[in-house]
Design a protein around this motif. Structure first.
Motif, short mmCIF file in Angstrom:
data_model
loop_
_atom_site.label_atom_id
_atom_site.label_comp_id
_atom_site.label_asym_id
_atom_site.label_seq_id
_atom_site.Cartn_x
_atom_site.Cartn_y
_atom_site.Cartn_z
N ILE A 227 0.87 -1.18 0.00
CA ILE A 227 0.00 0.00 0.00
C ILE A 227 0.90 1.23 0.00
CG2 ILE A 227 -0.21 0.04 2.52
CD1 ILE A 227 -3.11 1.05 2.10
N SER A 228 0.53 2.24 -0.78
CA SER A 228 1.31 3.47 -0.82
C SER A 228 0.40 4.66 -0.59
CB SER A 228 2.04 3.60 -2.16
OG SER A 228 1.12 3.68 -3.23
N GLY A 229 0.94 5.67 0.05
CA GLY A 229 0.22 6.92 0.29
C GLY A 229 1.08 8.08 -0.17
N SER A 230 0.43 9.18 -0.52
CA SER A 230 1.22 10.28 -1.09
C SER A 230 0.64 11.65 -0.73
CB SER A 230 1.28 10.14 -2.60
OG SER A 230 -0.01 10.26 -3.14
N ARG A 231 1.48 12.66 -0.95
CA ARG A 231 1.05 14.04 -0.71
C ARG A 231 0.08 14.50 -1.80
NH1 ARG A 231 2.56 16.30 3.41
NH2 ARG A 231 2.19 18.39 2.66
N ASP A 232 -0.04 13.73 -2.89
CA ASP A 232 -1.02 14.11 -3.92
C ASP A 232 -2.43 13.60 -3.56
OD1 ASP A 232 -0.93 11.41 -4.55
OD2 ASP A 232 -0.25 11.70 -6.60
N LYS A 233 -2.61 13.20 -2.29
CA LYS A 233 -3.90 12.87 -1.70
C LYS A 233 -4.45 11.51 -2.13
CE LYS A 233 -4.88 17.79 -1.74
NZ LYS A 233 -5.70 18.83 -2.30
N ASN A 234 -3.57 10.59 -2.52
CA ASN A 234 -4.02 9.28 -2.98
C ASN A 234 -3.37 8.15 -2.21
OD1 ASN A 234 -5.75 9.83 -5.35
ND2 ASN A 234 -3.91 10.88 -6.07
N ILE A 235 -4.13 7.06 -2.08
CA ILE A 235 -3.63 5.80 -1.57
C ILE A 235 -3.85 4.77 -2.66
CG2 ILE A 235 -4.08 3.92 0.06
CD1 ILE A 235 -4.63 6.01 2.17
N THR B 122 1.03 -4.20 -10.19
CA THR B 122 -0.14 -3.66 -10.85
C THR B 122 -1.09 -3.05 -9.81
OG1 THR B 122 -1.19 -5.84 -10.80
CG2 THR B 122 -0.07 -5.22 -12.82
N LYS B 123 -1.75 -2.00 -10.19
CA LYS B 123 -2.66 -1.29 -9.30
C LYS B 123 -3.92 -2.12 -9.08
CE LYS B 123 -2.88 3.09 -10.12
NZ LYS B 123 -3.23 4.42 -10.62
N ILE B 124 -4.24 -2.41 -7.82
CA ILE B 124 -5.48 -3.12 -7.48
C ILE B 124 -6.60 -2.09 -7.36
CG2 ILE B 124 -6.70 -4.47 -5.74
CD1 ILE B 124 -4.01 -5.73 -5.00
N CYS B 125 -6.35 -1.05 -6.59
CA CYS B 125 -7.35 0.00 -6.41
C CYS B 125 -6.66 1.25 -5.90
CB CYS B 125 -8.45 -0.44 -5.45
SG CYS B 125 -7.91 -0.67 -3.76
N SER B 126 -7.37 2.35 -5.99
CA SER B 126 -6.85 3.60 -5.45
C SER B 126 -8.01 4.38 -4.83
CB SER B 126 -6.15 4.43 -6.52
OG SER B 126 -7.06 4.79 -7.53
N GLU B 127 -7.66 5.23 -3.90
CA GLU B 127 -8.65 6.04 -3.19
C GLU B 127 -8.09 7.44 -3.03
OE1 GLU B 127 -12.22 6.81 -1.48
OE2 GLU B 127 -11.68 4.80 -2.14
N GLY B 128 -8.87 8.44 -3.37
CA GLY B 128 -8.45 9.81 -3.21
C GLY B 128 -9.02 10.43 -1.94
N PHE B 129 -8.29 11.38 -1.37
CA PHE B 129 -8.69 12.05 -0.14
C PHE B 129 -8.64 13.56 -0.34
CE2 PHE B 129 -7.39 7.86 1.10
CZ PHE B 129 -8.30 7.50 2.06
N GLU B 130 -9.18 14.31 0.62
CA GLU B 130 -9.21 15.77 0.52
C GLU B 130 -7.90 16.42 0.92
OE1 GLU B 130 -12.57 17.46 2.49
OE2 GLU B 130 -13.98 16.09 1.54
N LYS B 131 -7.07 15.72 1.69
CA LYS B 131 -5.80 16.26 2.17
C LYS B 131 -4.68 15.28 1.87
CE LYS B 131 -7.49 19.94 4.19
NZ LYS B 131 -7.16 21.26 3.75
N PRO B 132 -3.42 15.73 1.88
CA PRO B 132 -2.29 14.83 1.66
C PRO B 132 -2.24 13.70 2.69
CG PRO B 132 -1.58 17.10 1.42
CD PRO B 132 -2.98 17.14 1.97
N VAL B 133 -1.83 12.53 2.23
CA VAL B 133 -1.73 11.34 3.09
C VAL B 133 -0.36 11.35 3.76
CG1 VAL B 133 -1.76 8.82 3.12
CG2 VAL B 133 -3.27 10.07 1.55
N THR B 134 -0.36 11.21 5.09
CA THR B 134 0.91 11.24 5.83
C THR B 134 1.23 9.91 6.51
OG1 THR B 134 -0.21 12.15 7.77
CG2 THR B 134 0.80 13.72 6.23
N ALA B 135 0.28 8.96 6.51
CA ALA B 135 0.52 7.64 7.12
C ALA B 135 -0.45 6.64 6.51
CB ALA B 135 0.31 7.70 8.63
N VAL B 136 0.03 5.41 6.30
CA VAL B 136 -0.81 4.31 5.83
C VAL B 136 -0.38 3.03 6.52
CG1 VAL B 136 -1.35 5.24 3.55
CG2 VAL B 136 0.66 3.81 3.84
N GLN B 137 -1.33 2.13 6.73
CA GLN B 137 -1.02 0.82 7.29
C GLN B 137 -2.17 -0.12 7.01
OE1 GLN B 137 1.94 -0.16 8.98
NE2 GLN B 137 1.01 -2.12 8.51
N PHE B 138 -1.84 -1.35 6.59
CA PHE B 138 -2.85 -2.39 6.43
C PHE B 138 -3.32 -2.86 7.80
CE2 PHE B 138 -0.88 -3.44 2.21
CZ PHE B 138 -2.03 -3.40 1.45
N ALA B 139 -4.58 -3.29 7.89
CA ALA B 139 -5.07 -3.99 9.07
C ALA B 139 -4.46 -5.39 9.06
CB ALA B 139 -6.59 -4.08 9.04
#
Length: 107
Positions: free
Chosen positions: A49-57, A70-87
């Motif tokens: 999983i990757s997160g970015s300042r361009d507001k996408n995971i 290969t990309k499985i899925c992506s999700e956009g957010f309103e603010k830059p992503v600063t942390a990500v972690q799988f459950a």
């Protein structure tokens, strides 16, 4: 982040690319996206999983071909992503669950 078997290492770099390294030999693989953070799914070596300042995971499949994720899925957010972690576990339907932290403090 190391894969569960310690066979791979994933990293993100200042140029916002992702590197997937087989611990030996030295052979980086670079999915294209502007990434700041990257993590392995800790129960196997099927996804990162990757997160970015361009507001996408983005969740990347690396089980099919570890030389070209290969990309499985992506999700956009309103603010830059600063942390990500799988459950720790997937849903009963086999979908990945993750948590994200945004620049404005929202989790």
């Amino acid at each position: 982040d190391f894969s569960p078997s310690d066979k791979y290492l994933v990293s993100s770099s200042r140029d916002r690319s992702i590197g997937i390294y087989k611990i030996n030999p030295e052979d980086p693989k670079h999915p294209t996206s502007k990434n700041r953070l990257v993590r392995f799914y800790q129960h196997d070596e099927t996804a990162i999983i990757s997160g970015s300042r361009d507001k996408n995971i983005i969740i990347w499949d690396i089980a099919t071909d570890d030389t070209k994720p290969t990309k499985i899925c992506s999700e956009g957010f309103e603010k830059p992503v600063t942390a990500v972690q799988f459950a720790h576990n997937k849903t009963p339907e086999g979908k990945y669950v993750f948590v994200a932290g945004l620049e404005n403090g929202v989790v």
